[in-house]
Design an enzyme around this catalytic site. Structure first.
Site, short mmCIF file in Angstrom:
data_model
loop_
_atom_site.label_atom_id
_atom_site.label_comp_id
_atom_site.label_asym_id
_atom_site.label_seq_id
_atom_site.Cartn_x
_atom_site.Cartn_y
_atom_site.Cartn_z
N ASP A 221 -5.33 60.70 -43.32
CA ASP A 221 -5.73 59.58 -44.18
C ASP A 221 -5.84 58.29 -43.37
O ASP A 221 -4.96 57.98 -42.56
CB ASP A 221 -4.66 59.43 -45.27
N GLU A 270 0.77 72.97 -29.88
CA GLU A 270 1.98 73.78 -29.67
C GLU A 270 1.85 75.11 -30.41
O GLU A 270 2.65 76.02 -30.22
CB GLU A 270 3.22 73.04 -30.20
#
Ligand code: GLC
Length: 561
Positions: A221, A270
């Protein structure tokens, strides 16, 4: 095209590149508990519907604990579920059901601001000016003799000013009006200070929290707002939406924001496959917007160009061409969107007279959708044509709940029901976004059209004709058109390229995908001749009346190889 090297060789690493993503606005999607508010179990219960629709992913707007000062984009706690919408267990069940249905899950992350009920903001209010607790937000002394004027002229996006003065609770001025804090949106949405290492670290924790729970991606956002130039004296900026394309704006699209997202990419990578992300960055310059979409950052950025364009052949063609070229240059794939929870639904936008501006649209909403009169038949016809034009393009298509039902904006919501902060902060001069957030109609003849309890925004009677069950299996219905298109789309989306077969100025826009699929859109108000060399017998899908040797007015045709 050359797809940039991914850090991952996982077969699913590029799942988002041409995904059809369905946006769920959770409070308005489906209410399993019967309290009138849509919830996560409600979404889980509709997984069969979503799977039959043929989408690849869902994106959920915020479902986190919130006072709903801005429909949930005022987050109290980034790592929990609002009790009205469910629990973390409900979230896990929804993700599991979604993955079982072959649907990926994207969640919204709101990093520009928290809610004023967030534990950090409460701590900031309870601490003295200059304290470490205040440093995670933007507090500043006011101007004027006694600090009675806001620190700058910055307006809020929802109307009014972007600064609110607090009454100090601690320090020598306790009990008296003191500093001001920055909120580019509602008063209840204080902006974070992204220079603060704890803010940075906490969002990494939030990303890992949801990634560990199995989400596949994030919608970010106000991505272009995080880095701000707060050096004194603060620079004047009386109109937030006017940006320059060199990164020198004090509030938006500053170069430093890219360091933040490079850090996020490290976290997202990751995981294997790496988590996807898409920036909500209302940056008008494609060259700068694409920086958010680089593979070293979020990977994708929304482009709202088609959403903001009139239904016009030359405009659609030019935008699609430009966005595809620029996405390829950045290594991203393009994104396309016509409707979301922030804008008037596209079936209504296209129903207004040609040449209508954003101001005309706002005036139309304020008049309850009556002035000027909207041609809804034309609006829906154009919306369906635009959607098929978009679904054939390479890249990701973002669909907003209810557009597959051909919903129009509910422009005549009773004033007493309105909830958008824009309505209040503009002293009722701008109506706001509630009209596209009305809970969905699922069943024509059920109470509340099968949504659940009495909806938090009232549904109009005309929803009956748009209910999902009223369109199910009905040839030519908007729902069946979306299902067919999303089904065919899986065959059509292979290589991320296309060839334009029409002239830029033609009223029929015609393109071909490398595997031979063709898309023809007639933007004109009269039928057009099928271009020579095109075999009408190959039409498998039409957004309008069945094609009989012509491309009907305001219609898109899909042709199989
Ligand atoms: C984004 C959201 C919008 C929200 C605003 C502030 O633009 O899409 O709904 O009001 O950010 O968080």
């Amino acid at each position: 095209m050359t797809v940039p090297a991914s850090p991952s060789t996982h077969p699913d690493a590029g799942w988002w590149r041409q995904a059809a993503v369905y946006q769920i606005y959770p409070r308005s999607f489906s209410d399993a508990t019967g309290d009138g508010i849509g919830d996560l179990p409600g979404a889980t219960a509709r997984m069969g519907y979503l799977s039959a629709l043929g989408i690849d992913a869902i994106w959920l707007s915020p479902f986190y604990p919130s006072a709903l000062a801005d429909g949930g984009y005022d987050v109290d706690d980034y790592r929990n579920v609002d009790p009205r919408l469910g629990t973390l267990d409900d979230f896990d069940a929804m993700v599991a059901a979604s993955h079982d249905a072959g649907i990926k899950v994207i969640v919204d992350v709101v990093p520009n601001h928290s809610s004023n009920r967030h534990v950090w903001f409460q701590a900031a209010l309870g601490s003295a000016p200059g304290s470490p607790e205040r440093a995670r937000y933007h507090f500043a002394d006011g101007l004027g003799v006694n600090g009675e004027l806001p620190p700058s002229d910055w307006p809020s996006h929802f109307g009014g000013g972007a600064w609110t003065r607090v009454v100090e609770q601690a320090g020598p001025n306790a009990g008296r009006p003191g500093q001001w804090y920055l909120h580019l949106f509602a008063t209840e949405q204080p902006d974070f200070n992204w220079d603060h290492p704890e803010v940075q670290a906490d969002f990494h924790t939030t990303l890992r929290f949801w990634a560990d729970r199995g989400v596949d991606g994030f919608r970010v956002d106000v991505a272009h707002g995080l880095a701000k130039d707060m050096s004194l004296p603060l620079r004047s900026k009386p109109q937030l939406e006017i940006l320059v394309d060199d990164g020198s704006d004090p509030l938006f699209d500053r170069d430093a924001v890219h360091d933040i997202f490079t850090g996020w990419r490290g976290v997202l990578n990751e995981y294997d496959p790496p988590k996807a992300a898409v920036a909500e960055a209302w940056v008008p310059f494609t060259n700068r917007r694409l920086m958010y979409a680089r593979p070293t950052e979020l990977g994708q950025a929304f482009n709202f160009d088609l959403l903001q364009a009139p239904f016009d052949a030359a405009e659609f063609r030019a935008i699609a061409e430009k966005c595809l070229v620029e996405a390829e240059a950045s290594g991203a794939s393009s994104t396309w969107v016509f409707s979301n929870h922030d804008v008037v639904r596209h079936a209504s936008r296209y129903a207004l007279p040609d040449g209508s501006t954003l101001e005309d649209l706002e005036a139309w909403l304020l008049a309850g959708g009556t002035v000027p009169p909207a041609d809804l038949g034309r609006g829906l016809r154009r919306a369906r044509a635009a959607t098929l034009f978009m679904l054939g393009l390479p890249g990701s298509a973002y669909l907003y709940q209810g557009e597959e039902l051909g919903l129009f904006e509910v422009a005549d919501l009773p004033e007493a029901s309105l909830q958008d902060p824009t309505w209040f902060r503009t002293q009722h001069k701008v109506k706001g976004r509630d009209g596209c957030r009305v809970p969905l109609p699922w069943q024509r003849d059920a109470a509340n059209f099968g949504f659940g309890g009495t909806p938090w925004l009232p549904q109009p009677d005309w929803f009956a004709g748009h209910a999902a069950d009223a369109q199910d299996g009905v040839e030519g219905s908007t729902l069946e058109m979306y299902r067919a298109a999303l089904g065919w789309r899986r065959k059509l989306q292979t290589d991320e390229s296309l060839a334009w077969l029409s002239e830029p100025a033609a009223s029929v826009v015609h393109y071909r995908r490398p595997n031979g699929w063709e898309v023809l859109t007639n933007f004109g108000a009269a039928p057009a001749l099928v271009p020579s060399g095109v075999d009408p017998a190959k039409v498998v899908l039409s957004s309008g009346v069945p094609a009989t040797g012509t491309v009907p007015a305001e219609t898109t045709l899909w042709l199989a190889p």
